[in-house]
Design a protein around this motif. Structure first.
Motif, PDB file in Angstrom:
ATOM      1  N   LYS A 226       0.709  -1.175   0.158  1.00 49.00           N
ATOM      2  CA  LYS A 226       0.041  -0.088   0.090  1.00 49.00           C
ATOM      3  C   LYS A 226       0.877   1.100  -0.048  1.00 49.00           C
ATOM      4  CE  LYS A 226      -3.958  -2.142   2.458  1.00 49.00           C
ATOM      5  NZ  LYS A 226      -4.830  -2.159   1.264  1.00 49.00           N
ATOM      6  N   ARG A 227       0.296   2.353  -0.434  1.00 47.53           N
ATOM      7  CA  ARG A 227       0.914   3.535  -0.143  1.00 47.53           C
ATOM      8  C   ARG A 227       0.383   4.408   0.839  1.00 47.53           C
ATOM      9  NH1 ARG A 227       1.830   7.309  -5.361  1.00 47.53           N
ATOM     10  NH2 ARG A 227       3.439   5.616  -5.486  1.00 47.53           N
ATOM     11  N   ILE A 228       1.164   4.747   1.922  1.00 46.35           N
ATOM     12  CA  ILE A 228       0.427   5.201   3.298  1.00 46.35           C
ATOM     13  C   ILE A 228       1.200   6.772   3.180  1.00 46.35           C
ATOM     14  CG2 ILE A 228       0.609   4.888   5.693  1.00 46.35           C
ATOM     15  CD1 ILE A 228       0.961   2.049   5.284  1.00 46.35           C
ATOM     16  N   LEU A 229       0.108   7.676   3.377  1.00 47.03           N
ATOM     17  CA  LEU A 229       0.505   9.047   3.549  1.00 47.03           C
ATOM     18  C   LEU A 229       0.274   9.524   5.081  1.00 47.03           C
ATOM     19  CD1 LEU A 229       1.048  12.040   2.258  1.00 47.03           C
ATOM     20  CD2 LEU A 229      -1.254  11.940   1.894  1.00 47.03           C
ATOM     21  N   ILE A 230       1.297  10.093   5.696  1.00 50.26           N
ATOM     22  CA  ILE A 230       1.271  10.585   7.138  1.00 50.26           C
ATOM     23  C   ILE A 230       1.122  12.232   6.709  1.00 50.26           C
ATOM     24  CG2 ILE A 230       2.207  11.076   9.291  1.00 50.26           C
ATOM     25  CD1 ILE A 230       4.044   8.200   8.406  1.00 50.26           C
ATOM     26  N   ILE A 231       0.149  12.765   7.262  1.00 51.25           N
ATOM     27  CA  ILE A 231      -0.067  14.242   7.262  1.00 51.25           C
ATOM     28  C   ILE A 231      -0.154  14.600   8.725  1.00 51.25           C
ATOM     29  CG2 ILE A 231      -1.555  16.119   6.520  1.00 51.25           C
ATOM     30  CD1 ILE A 231      -2.830  14.359   4.356  1.00 51.25           C
ATOM     31  N   TYR A 232       0.887  15.393   8.919  1.00 53.58           N
ATOM     32  CA  TYR A 232       1.054  15.925  10.454  1.00 53.58           C
ATOM     33  C   TYR A 232       1.368  17.387  10.047  1.00 53.58           C
ATOM     34  CZ  TYR A 232      -0.063  12.681  13.670  1.00 53.58           C
ATOM     35  OH  TYR A 232      -0.433  11.547  14.648  1.00 53.58           O
ATOM     36  N   GLY A 233       1.435  18.185  11.115  1.00 54.95           N
ATOM     37  CA  GLY A 233       1.973  19.592  11.072  1.00 54.95           C
ATOM     38  C   GLY A 233       3.695  19.366  10.809  1.00 54.95           C
ATOM     39  N   ALA A 234       4.065  20.416   9.940  1.00 57.89           N
ATOM     40  CA  ALA A 234       5.263  20.279   9.288  1.00 57.89           C
ATOM     41  C   ALA A 234       6.639  20.156  10.566  1.00 57.89           C
ATOM     42  CB  ALA A 234       5.755  21.514   8.303  1.00 57.89           C
ATOM     43  N   GLY A 235       6.283  20.583  11.561  1.00 60.32           N
ATOM     44  CA  GLY A 235       7.347  20.595  12.714  1.00 60.32           C
ATOM     45  C   GLY A 235       7.620  19.250  13.121  1.00 60.32           C
ATOM     46  N   HIS A 236       6.639  18.309  12.967  1.00 64.62           N
ATOM     47  CA  HIS A 236       6.668  16.927  13.275  1.00 64.62           C
ATOM     48  C   HIS A 236       7.521  16.040  12.565  1.00 64.62           C
ATOM     49  CE1 HIS A 236       4.059  17.416  16.881  1.00 64.62           C
ATOM     50  NE2 HIS A 236       3.166  18.139  15.974  1.00 64.62           N
ATOM     51  N   LYS A 237       7.698  16.551  11.449  1.00 64.18           N
ATOM     52  CA  LYS A 237       8.136  15.662  10.184  1.00 64.18           C
ATOM     53  C   LYS A 237       9.443  15.087  10.468  1.00 64.18           C
ATOM     54  CE  LYS A 237       8.955  17.973   6.247  1.00 64.18           C
ATOM     55  NZ  LYS A 237      10.438  17.733   6.014  1.00 64.18           N
ATOM     56  N   GLY A 238      10.409  15.851  10.764  1.00 66.48           N
ATOM     57  CA  GLY A 238      11.787  15.377  11.094  1.00 66.48           C
ATOM     58  C   GLY A 238      11.971  14.428  12.136  1.00 66.48           C
ATOM     59  N   TRP A 239      11.130  14.713  13.059  1.00 62.76           N
ATOM     60  CA  TRP A 239      10.953  13.590  14.122  1.00 62.76           C
ATOM     61  C   TRP A 239      10.584  12.262  13.796  1.00 62.76           C
ATOM     62  CZ3 TRP A 239       9.035   9.890  17.409  1.00 62.76           C
ATOM     63  CH2 TRP A 239       9.383   9.862  18.504  1.00 62.76           C
ATOM     64  N   PHE A 240       9.574  12.433  12.786  1.00 65.00           N
ATOM     65  CA  PHE A 240       8.778  11.150  12.171  1.00 65.00           C
ATOM     66  C   PHE A 240       9.808  10.458  11.412  1.00 65.00           C
ATOM     67  CE2 PHE A 240       4.165  12.875  12.992  1.00 65.00           C
ATOM     68  CZ  PHE A 240       4.242  12.502  14.085  1.00 65.00           C
ATOM     69  N   LEU A 241      10.363  11.171  10.584  1.00 58.52           N
ATOM     70  CA  LEU A 241      11.486  10.614   9.636  1.00 58.52           C
ATOM     71  C   LEU A 241      12.626  10.007  10.086  1.00 58.52           C
ATOM     72  CD1 LEU A 241      11.403  13.447   6.998  1.00 58.52           C
ATOM     73  CD2 LEU A 241      10.613  11.207   6.608  1.00 58.52           C
ATOM     74  N   ARG A 242      13.123  10.232  11.321  1.00 61.75           N
ATOM     75  CA  ARG A 242      14.272   9.719  11.964  1.00 61.75           C
ATOM     76  C   ARG A 242      13.783   8.266  12.424  1.00 61.75           C
ATOM     77  NH1 ARG A 242      15.250  15.259  13.786  1.00 61.75           N
ATOM     78  NH2 ARG A 242      14.150  14.800  15.749  1.00 61.75           N
ATOM     79  N   GLN A 243      12.541   8.322  12.816  1.00 59.55           N
ATOM     80  CA  GLN A 243      12.081   6.900  13.289  1.00 59.55           C
ATOM     81  C   GLN A 243      11.833   5.963  12.173  1.00 59.55           C
ATOM     82  OE1 GLN A 243      12.442   6.537  16.807  1.00 59.55           O
ATOM     83  NE2 GLN A 243      12.931   8.555  16.616  1.00 59.55           N
TER      84      GLN A 243
END
Length: 262
Positions: A226-243
């Motif tokens: 599947k293609r899964i899209l995560i939509i959050y406030g941009a400030g969270h993006k870096g934290w999530f990408l590291r995980q």
């Protein structure tokens, strides 16, 4: 009789192939890694931005064409929001209505696209109220002015670095590692100074709570192609990408190729 049996066998083979494979005839779905993208939203600014307005966001999601969307909506607020949308074609639920990326973009796209919305926010009103109260106390505490000033200075530096490299409503800039590094200037200071004091509302703490829901959703859909899209406030993006970069069962996609198609 032999001809009849050949027809039956042929039909069974065709059915089996359709059942096991996606329409492109590639690898069986159960053995395919999911594709994951993280979209950084700018919340209320989507309503006024010329570069990253709601129509641009709609078109971007159309280009991404997700199967599943993980959202900054608390699980206990999702049903009320969805019922409002289905019954009234609008959303007034307080925690969801504050996000134009959902009210004016994601939910309306359900009318023309086929994807599932999963609420994954770790936010609670009690946590937010306690965080607001504690930050106000710290800002007014004469013994904490050094910490508070350090936090304000880091926020200003983060803003200046970001503005020097790109505009805060430019989706190309927002979806870069450099943007995440600029955010990290204030986020790391805020986290170091206040995370433990703020409890569930601290920066690491709330991101861990968000990500625990995201991780569960990814695990539940593991290897489904599947293609899964995560939509959050941009400030969270870096934290999530590291995980997310620690996982070996997903294919992390860049946002730029989809922006290029707009």
């Amino acid at each position: 009789m032999r001809s009849f049996l050949l027809i039956i066998i042929s039909m069974m083979t065709m059915f089996s192939g359709c059942h096991q494979k996606k329409s492109n005839g590639s690898t069986p779905e159960k053995t395919r890694m999911n594709e994951v993208l993280v979209l950084g939203a700018i919340h209320r600014k989507h309503l006024t931005s010329e570069k990253y307005g709601t129509e641009t966001l709609k078109n971007l999601i159309r280009q991404i064409n997700p199967d599943v969307v993980l959202t900054e909506i608390p699980p206990d607020r999702f049903d009320a929001a969805m019922n409002e949308f289905l019954e009234k074609d609008t959303i007034t639920e307080s925690r969801v209505s504050r996000f134009p990326e959902y009210v004016h973009v994601l939910f309306p796209l359900l009318k023309e696209m086929d994807f599932d919305i999963i609420p994954t926010a770790g936010w609670t009103k009690q946590m937010a109220d306690a965080r607001r109260k504690k930050l106000q106390e710290i800002s007014q505490d004469s013994t904490r002015q050094k910490d508070w000033q350090e936090y304000l200075t880091a926020s200003q530096k983060s803003d200046s670095v970001s503005k020097a490299q790109g505009q805060d409503d430019d989706p190309y800039w927002i979806h870069t590692d450099a943007y995440d590094e600029a955010v990290e200037i204030w986020a790391s200071t805020y986290n170091r100074l206040f995370n433990d004091e703020l409890g569930p509302g601290g920066w690491d703490n709330i991101n861990k709570s968000h990500y625990s829901h995201i991780e569960k959703a990814l695990n539940d859909h593991q290897n489904q192609g599947k293609r899964i899209l995560i939509i959050y406030g941009a400030g969270h993006k870096g934290w999530f990408l590291r995980q997310l970069r620690k996982r070996d069962d997903i294919n992390l996609l860049e946002m730029k190729p989809f922006l290029d198609q707009l």
